[in-house]
Design a protein around this motif. Structure first.
Motif, PDB file in Angstrom:
ATOM      1  N   ILE A 160       0.834  -1.198   0.000  1.00  0.00           N
ATOM      2  CA  ILE A 160       0.000   0.000   0.000  1.00  0.00           C
ATOM      3  C   ILE A 160       0.874   1.255   0.000  1.00  0.00           C
ATOM      4  O   ILE A 160       1.960   1.257   0.569  1.00  0.00           O
ATOM      5  CB  ILE A 160      -0.942  -0.012   1.226  1.00  0.00           C
ATOM      6  CG1 ILE A 160      -1.926   1.133   1.187  1.00  0.00           C
ATOM      7  CG2 ILE A 160      -0.162  -0.017   2.512  1.00  0.00           C
ATOM      8  CD1 ILE A 160      -3.049   0.995   2.188  1.00  0.00           C
ATOM      9  N   ALA A 161       0.378   2.294  -0.677  1.00  0.00           N
ATOM     10  CA  ALA A 161       1.044   3.602  -0.654  1.00  0.00           C
ATOM     11  C   ALA A 161      -0.020   4.680  -0.837  1.00  0.00           C
ATOM     12  O   ALA A 161      -0.972   4.500  -1.591  1.00  0.00           O
ATOM     13  CB  ALA A 161       2.092   3.701  -1.752  1.00  0.00           C
ATOM     14  N   SER A 162       0.153   5.803  -0.150  1.00  0.00           N
ATOM     15  CA  SER A 162      -0.804   6.907  -0.229  1.00  0.00           C
ATOM     16  C   SER A 162      -0.078   8.214  -0.499  1.00  0.00           C
ATOM     17  O   SER A 162       1.049   8.410  -0.046  1.00  0.00           O
ATOM     18  CB  SER A 162      -1.573   7.041   1.086  1.00  0.00           C
ATOM     19  OG  SER A 162      -2.333   5.889   1.347  1.00  0.00           O
ATOM     20  N   ALA A 163      -0.762   9.111  -1.223  1.00  0.00           N
ATOM     21  CA  ALA A 163      -0.190  10.426  -1.513  1.00  0.00           C
ATOM     22  C   ALA A 163      -1.300  11.380  -1.932  1.00  0.00           C
ATOM     23  O   ALA A 163      -2.444  10.973  -2.155  1.00  0.00           O
ATOM     24  CB  ALA A 163       0.861  10.320  -2.608  1.00  0.00           C
ATOM     25  N   TRP A 164      -0.949  12.676  -2.069  1.00  0.00           N
ATOM     26  CA  TRP A 164      -1.914  13.690  -2.473  1.00  0.00           C
ATOM     27  C   TRP A 164      -2.371  13.519  -3.903  1.00  0.00           C
ATOM     28  O   TRP A 164      -3.485  13.878  -4.257  1.00  0.00           O
ATOM     29  CB  TRP A 164      -1.326  15.086  -2.304  1.00  0.00           C
ATOM     30  CG  TRP A 164      -1.366  15.588  -0.905  1.00  0.00           C
ATOM     31  CD1 TRP A 164      -0.311  15.737  -0.067  1.00  0.00           C
ATOM     32  CD2 TRP A 164      -2.518  15.998  -0.172  1.00  0.00           C
ATOM     33  NE1 TRP A 164      -0.745  16.214   1.144  1.00  0.00           N
ATOM     34  CE2 TRP A 164      -2.097  16.389   1.105  1.00  0.00           C
ATOM     35  CE3 TRP A 164      -3.873  16.078  -0.472  1.00  0.00           C
ATOM     36  CZ2 TRP A 164      -2.971  16.849   2.073  1.00  0.00           C
ATOM     37  CZ3 TRP A 164      -4.747  16.545   0.489  1.00  0.00           C
ATOM     38  CH2 TRP A 164      -4.304  16.914   1.745  1.00  0.00           C
ATOM     39  N   ARG A 189       6.192   2.335  -6.194  1.00  0.00           N
ATOM     40  CA  ARG A 189       7.376   1.804  -6.893  1.00  0.00           C
ATOM     41  C   ARG A 189       8.610   1.859  -5.987  1.00  0.00           C
ATOM     42  O   ARG A 189       9.390   0.915  -5.930  1.00  0.00           O
ATOM     43  CB  ARG A 189       7.656   2.587  -8.168  1.00  0.00           C
ATOM     44  CG  ARG A 189       6.773   2.262  -9.334  1.00  0.00           C
ATOM     45  CD  ARG A 189       7.249   3.020 -10.579  1.00  0.00           C
ATOM     46  NE  ARG A 189       6.390   2.834 -11.711  1.00  0.00           N
ATOM     47  CZ  ARG A 189       6.444   1.780 -12.540  1.00  0.00           C
ATOM     48  NH1 ARG A 189       7.313   0.835 -12.340  1.00  0.00           N
ATOM     49  NH2 ARG A 189       5.613   1.688 -13.558  1.00  0.00           N
ATOM     50  N   HIS A 190       8.770   2.982  -5.303  1.00  0.00           N
ATOM     51  CA  HIS A 190       9.946   3.168  -4.451  1.00  0.00           C
ATOM     52  C   HIS A 190       9.935   2.204  -3.255  1.00  0.00           C
ATOM     53  O   HIS A 190      10.934   1.538  -2.973  1.00  0.00           O
ATOM     54  CB  HIS A 190      10.007   4.618  -3.970  1.00  0.00           C
ATOM     55  CG  HIS A 190      11.121   4.882  -3.022  1.00  0.00           C
ATOM     56  ND1 HIS A 190      12.432   4.961  -3.430  1.00  0.00           N
ATOM     57  CD2 HIS A 190      11.124   5.070  -1.682  1.00  0.00           C
ATOM     58  CE1 HIS A 190      13.193   5.185  -2.376  1.00  0.00           C
ATOM     59  NE2 HIS A 190      12.420   5.259  -1.302  1.00  0.00           N
ATOM     60  N   ILE A 191       8.818   2.130  -2.563  1.00  0.00           N
ATOM     61  CA  ILE A 191       8.735   1.290  -1.358  1.00  0.00           C
ATOM     62  C   ILE A 191       8.940  -0.183  -1.680  1.00  0.00           C
ATOM     63  O   ILE A 191       9.632  -0.898  -0.962  1.00  0.00           O
ATOM     64  CB  ILE A 191       7.374   1.484  -0.651  1.00  0.00           C
ATOM     65  CG1 ILE A 191       7.282   2.878  -0.051  1.00  0.00           C
ATOM     66  CG2 ILE A 191       7.164   0.426   0.436  1.00  0.00           C
ATOM     67  CD1 ILE A 191       5.895   3.221   0.482  1.00  0.00           C
ATOM     68  N   TYR A 192       8.335  -0.642  -2.778  1.00  0.00           N
ATOM     69  CA  TYR A 192       8.334  -2.076  -3.076  1.00  0.00           C
ATOM     70  C   TYR A 192       9.305  -2.452  -4.188  1.00  0.00           C
ATOM     71  O   TYR A 192       9.207  -3.552  -4.752  1.00  0.00           O
ATOM     72  CB  TYR A 192       6.900  -2.535  -3.390  1.00  0.00           C
ATOM     73  CG  TYR A 192       5.998  -2.289  -2.209  1.00  0.00           C
ATOM     74  CD1 TYR A 192       6.095  -3.065  -1.066  1.00  0.00           C
ATOM     75  CD2 TYR A 192       5.097  -1.231  -2.215  1.00  0.00           C
ATOM     76  CE1 TYR A 192       5.296  -2.817   0.042  1.00  0.00           C
ATOM     77  CE2 TYR A 192       4.285  -0.972  -1.118  1.00  0.00           C
ATOM     78  CZ  TYR A 192       4.399  -1.766   0.002  1.00  0.00           C
ATOM     79  OH  TYR A 192       3.610  -1.511   1.099  1.00  0.00           O
ATOM     80  N   ASN A 193      10.253  -1.578  -4.497  1.00  0.00           N
ATOM     81  CA  ASN A 193      11.306  -1.865  -5.482  1.00  0.00           C
ATOM     82  C   ASN A 193      10.763  -2.317  -6.835  1.00  0.00           C
ATOM     83  O   ASN A 193      11.250  -3.274  -7.419  1.00  0.00           O
ATOM     84  CB  ASN A 193      12.283  -2.909  -4.943  1.00  0.00           C
ATOM     85  CG  ASN A 193      12.989  -2.435  -3.702  1.00  0.00           C
ATOM     86  OD1 ASN A 193      13.415  -1.287  -3.636  1.00  0.00           O
ATOM     87  ND2 ASN A 193      13.075  -3.293  -2.705  1.00  0.00           N
TER      88      ASN A 193
END
Length: 80
Positions: A42-46, A56-60
């Motif tokens: 999971i990832a969240s942003a504005w 992409r960054h967190i999960y390579n």
């Protein structure tokens, strides 16, 4: 999670109602997520673009991997 080797990743998207305190306007934030055998990612942003880049960054997830979005986007539900 072994997403580094995946060629296509399908993400679910939830829209999250928010309020921008700088502009004093309602805003929509985004959460992208997918279920894997060993848990969820999971990832969240504005913005949707920022949420995908963070994912992409967190999960390579390499730039060559194709990310497809499941539609329709679902609104965040709040429990009462």
């Amino acid at each position: 999670m072994i997403m580094e080797t995946m060629e296509i990743i399908y993400l679910n998207v939830k829209t999250v109602p928010a309020f921008d305190t700088e502009s004093n306007m309602p805003h929509t934030a985004y959460t992208v997520f997918c279920q894997q055998r060993d848990g969820s990612a999971i990832a969240s942003a504005w913005t949707l673009r920022d949420a995908i880049q963070l994912f992409r960054h967190i999960y390579n997830v390499k730039e060559e991997a194709v990310i497809k979005l499941r539609r329709p986007f679902r609104p965040q539900h709040f429990r009462k």
